[in-house]
Motif scaffolding. Structure first.
Motif, PDB file in Angstrom:
ATOM      1  N   CYS A  16      53.247  48.763  17.833  1.00  0.00           N
ATOM      2  CA  CYS A  16      52.062  48.907  18.686  1.00  0.00           C
ATOM      3  C   CYS A  16      52.330  48.361  20.091  1.00  0.00           C
ATOM      4  CB  CYS A  16      50.860  48.203  18.070  1.00  0.00           C
ATOM      5  SG  CYS A  16      50.189  49.060  16.636  1.00  0.00           S
ATOM      6  N   GLU A  17      53.041  47.242  20.168  1.00  0.00           N
ATOM      7  CA  GLU A  17      53.365  46.660  21.466  1.00  0.00           C
ATOM      8  C   GLU A  17      54.384  47.502  22.229  1.00  0.00           C
ATOM      9  OE1 GLU A  17      54.058  42.350  21.691  1.00  0.00           O
ATOM     10  OE2 GLU A  17      53.311  42.253  19.633  1.00  0.00           O
ATOM     11  N   LEU A  18      55.304  48.133  21.518  1.00  0.00           N
ATOM     12  CA  LEU A  18      56.342  48.942  22.162  1.00  0.00           C
ATOM     13  C   LEU A  18      55.819  50.263  22.711  1.00  0.00           C
ATOM     14  CD1 LEU A  18      59.336  48.632  19.668  1.00  0.00           C
ATOM     15  CD2 LEU A  18      59.170  47.645  21.961  1.00  0.00           C
ATOM     16  N   THR A  19      54.828  50.822  22.037  1.00  0.00           N
ATOM     17  CA  THR A  19      54.369  52.176  22.352  1.00  0.00           C
ATOM     18  C   THR A  19      54.012  52.401  23.823  1.00  0.00           C
ATOM     19  OG1 THR A  19      53.699  52.526  20.072  1.00  0.00           O
ATOM     20  CG2 THR A  19      52.689  53.957  21.720  1.00  0.00           C
ATOM     21  N   PRO A  20      53.247  51.529  24.479  1.00  0.00           N
ATOM     22  CA  PRO A  20      52.929  51.801  25.890  1.00  0.00           C
ATOM     23  C   PRO A  20      54.174  51.816  26.791  1.00  0.00           C
ATOM     24  CG  PRO A  20      51.563  50.006  25.038  1.00  0.00           C
ATOM     25  CD  PRO A  20      52.552  50.353  23.983  1.00  0.00           C
ATOM     26  N   TYR A  21      55.109  50.910  26.529  1.00  0.00           N
ATOM     27  CA  TYR A  21      56.322  50.867  27.343  1.00  0.00           C
ATOM     28  C   TYR A  21      57.150  52.136  27.165  1.00  0.00           C
ATOM     29  CZ  TYR A  21      55.283  45.845  27.633  1.00  0.00           C
ATOM     30  OH  TYR A  21      54.693  44.634  27.851  1.00  0.00           O
ATOM     31  N   ILE A  22      57.298  52.555  25.925  1.00  0.00           N
ATOM     32  CA  ILE A  22      58.089  53.754  25.648  1.00  0.00           C
ATOM     33  C   ILE A  22      57.387  54.987  26.194  1.00  0.00           C
ATOM     34  CG2 ILE A  22      58.941  55.226  23.771  1.00  0.00           C
ATOM     35  CD1 ILE A  22      59.632  52.594  22.293  1.00  0.00           C
ATOM     36  N   THR A  23      56.072  55.043  26.061  1.00  0.00           N
ATOM     37  CA  THR A  23      55.309  56.171  26.606  1.00  0.00           C
ATOM     38  C   THR A  23      55.503  56.273  28.108  1.00  0.00           C
ATOM     39  OG1 THR A  23      53.675  56.006  24.841  1.00  0.00           O
ATOM     40  CG2 THR A  23      53.008  57.180  26.837  1.00  0.00           C
ATOM     41  N   ASN A  24      55.445  55.141  28.805  1.00  0.00           N
ATOM     42  CA  ASN A  24      55.659  55.145  30.253  1.00  0.00           C
ATOM     43  C   ASN A  24      57.034  55.694  30.620  1.00  0.00           C
ATOM     44  OD1 ASN A  24      53.135  54.018  30.723  1.00  0.00           O
ATOM     45  ND2 ASN A  24      53.922  51.941  30.867  1.00  0.00           N
ATOM     46  N   ILE A  25      58.040  55.328  29.844  1.00  0.00           N
ATOM     47  CA  ILE A  25      59.400  55.784  30.143  1.00  0.00           C
ATOM     48  C   ILE A  25      59.553  57.271  29.857  1.00  0.00           C
ATOM     49  CG2 ILE A  25      61.823  55.609  29.413  1.00  0.00           C
ATOM     50  CD1 ILE A  25      61.294  52.557  29.079  1.00  0.00           C
ATOM     51  N   VAL A  26      59.124  57.716  28.684  1.00  0.00           N
ATOM     52  CA  VAL A  26      59.363  59.119  28.315  1.00  0.00           C
ATOM     53  C   VAL A  26      58.455  60.102  29.048  1.00  0.00           C
ATOM     54  CG1 VAL A  26      60.310  58.514  26.058  1.00  0.00           C
ATOM     55  CG2 VAL A  26      57.885  59.101  26.257  1.00  0.00           C
ATOM     56  N   THR A  27      57.448  59.602  29.747  1.00  0.00           N
ATOM     57  CA  THR A  27      56.590  60.493  30.539  1.00  0.00           C
ATOM     58  C   THR A  27      56.858  60.363  32.040  1.00  0.00           C
ATOM     59  OG1 THR A  27      54.775  58.875  30.567  1.00  0.00           O
ATOM     60  CG2 THR A  27      54.757  60.546  28.806  1.00  0.00           C
ATOM     61  N   ASP A  28      57.850  59.579  32.417  1.00  0.00           N
ATOM     62  CA  ASP A  28      58.211  59.443  33.829  1.00  0.00           C
ATOM     63  C   ASP A  28      58.747  60.788  34.322  1.00  0.00           C
ATOM     64  OD1 ASP A  28      60.347  58.987  36.011  1.00  0.00           O
ATOM     65  OD2 ASP A  28      59.210  57.103  36.010  1.00  0.00           O
ATOM     66  N   GLU A  29      58.071  61.381  35.293  1.00  0.00           N
ATOM     67  CA  GLU A  29      58.426  62.720  35.770  1.00  0.00           C
ATOM     68  C   GLU A  29      59.839  62.788  36.338  1.00  0.00           C
ATOM     69  OE1 GLU A  29      55.427  64.396  38.303  1.00  0.00           O
ATOM     70  OE2 GLU A  29      53.840  63.964  36.866  1.00  0.00           O
ATOM     71  N   ASN A  68      62.330  52.350  38.706  1.00  0.00           N
ATOM     72  CA  ASN A  68      60.959  52.825  38.482  1.00  0.00           C
ATOM     73  C   ASN A  68      60.330  52.238  37.227  1.00  0.00           C
ATOM     74  OD1 ASN A  68      61.818  54.448  40.572  1.00  0.00           O
ATOM     75  ND2 ASN A  68      61.491  56.380  39.524  1.00  0.00           N
ATOM     76  N   ARG A  69      61.132  51.950  36.219  1.00  0.00           N
ATOM     77  CA  ARG A  69      60.603  51.542  34.923  1.00  0.00           C
ATOM     78  C   ARG A  69      61.146  50.197  34.461  1.00  0.00           C
ATOM     79  NH1 ARG A  69      56.104  53.586  34.616  1.00  0.00           N
ATOM     80  NH2 ARG A  69      56.110  55.700  35.387  1.00  0.00           N
ATOM     81  N   LYS A  70      61.515  49.347  35.412  1.00  0.00           N
ATOM     82  CA  LYS A  70      62.098  48.048  35.072  1.00  0.00           C
ATOM     83  C   LYS A  70      61.172  47.220  34.188  1.00  0.00           C
ATOM     84  CE  LYS A  70      62.704  45.135  38.456  1.00  0.00           C
ATOM     85  NZ  LYS A  70      63.269  44.336  39.570  1.00  0.00           N
ATOM     86  N   SER A  71      59.895  47.146  34.532  1.00  0.00           N
ATOM     87  CA  SER A  71      58.983  46.326  33.732  1.00  0.00           C
ATOM     88  C   SER A  71      58.822  46.889  32.320  1.00  0.00           C
ATOM     89  CB  SER A  71      57.626  46.165  34.414  1.00  0.00           C
ATOM     90  OG  SER A  71      56.970  47.404  34.510  1.00  0.00           O
ATOM     91  N   ASP A  72      58.922  48.207  32.169  1.00  0.00           N
ATOM     92  CA  ASP A  72      58.850  48.807  30.837  1.00  0.00           C
ATOM     93  C   ASP A  72      60.102  48.478  30.027  1.00  0.00           C
ATOM     94  OD1 ASP A  72      56.300  50.129  31.113  1.00  0.00           O
ATOM     95  OD2 ASP A  72      57.299  51.564  32.431  1.00  0.00           O
ATOM     96  N   VAL A  73      61.263  48.545  30.662  1.00  0.00           N
ATOM     97  CA  VAL A  73      62.509  48.177  29.977  1.00  0.00           C
ATOM     98  C   VAL A  73      62.447  46.707  29.574  1.00  0.00           C
ATOM     99  CG1 VAL A  73      65.010  47.892  30.246  1.00  0.00           C
ATOM    100  CG2 VAL A  73      63.885  49.957  31.127  1.00  0.00           C
ATOM    101  N   PHE A  74      62.025  45.843  30.501  1.00  0.00           N
ATOM    102  CA  PHE A  74      61.898  44.412  30.193  1.00  0.00           C
ATOM    103  C   PHE A  74      60.867  44.184  29.084  1.00  0.00           C
ATOM    104  CE2 PHE A  74      63.308  42.587  34.586  1.00  0.00           C
ATOM    105  CZ  PHE A  74      64.560  43.160  34.420  1.00  0.00           C
TER     106      PHE A  74
END
Length: 116
Positions: A16-29, A68-74
């Motif tokens: 559940c905690e991972l899902t928003p981060y992964i969603t942000n990465i895989v939807t990055d245009e 672009n997605r550093k905070s998501d990777v972190f």
């Protein structure tokens, strides 16, 4: 931590905690656009040429992820290692690189998100 090494109850929280981060990465245009561009190997005659083309592709993808997605990777690294984004940002880069490598090798975790 590998997803296969934790209890079901804890795994549900982690996922559940991972899902928003992964969603942000895989939807990055920008990232999706770059990933859609196939590597053209037609003029690559040797393995070295194919590796060079692949390295060129990676040099386009990594900056998107780390800029672009550093905070998501972190965030992903943090969730899987019981740390905050700030703690990941401040830790030694070699430790972070090892953690990212371990995540990339976690077949069960990757398979779960691929199946979604």
């Amino acid at each position: 931590m590998k997803i296969s090494e934790i209890s079901t109850d804890n795994a549900m929280d982690v996922l559940c905690e991972l899902t928003p981060y992964i969603t942000n990465i895989v939807t990055d245009e920008d990232l999706v656009g770059e990933l859609k561009k196939a590597i053209d190997f037609k003029d690559a005659n040797t393995m070295a040429e194919k590796m060079a083309l692949t390295a060129g592709k990676i040099t386009k993808i990594i900056p998107i992820l780390l800029k672009n997605r550093k905070s998501d990777v972190f965030g992903i690294v943090g969730v899987l290692n019981g740390k905050t984004i700030d703690e990941i940002a401040k830790q030694n880069v070699i430790v972070t690189m090892k953690q990212i490598r371990d995540i990339a090798k976690d077949k069960e975790l990757l398979d779960f998100f691929k199946s979604c």
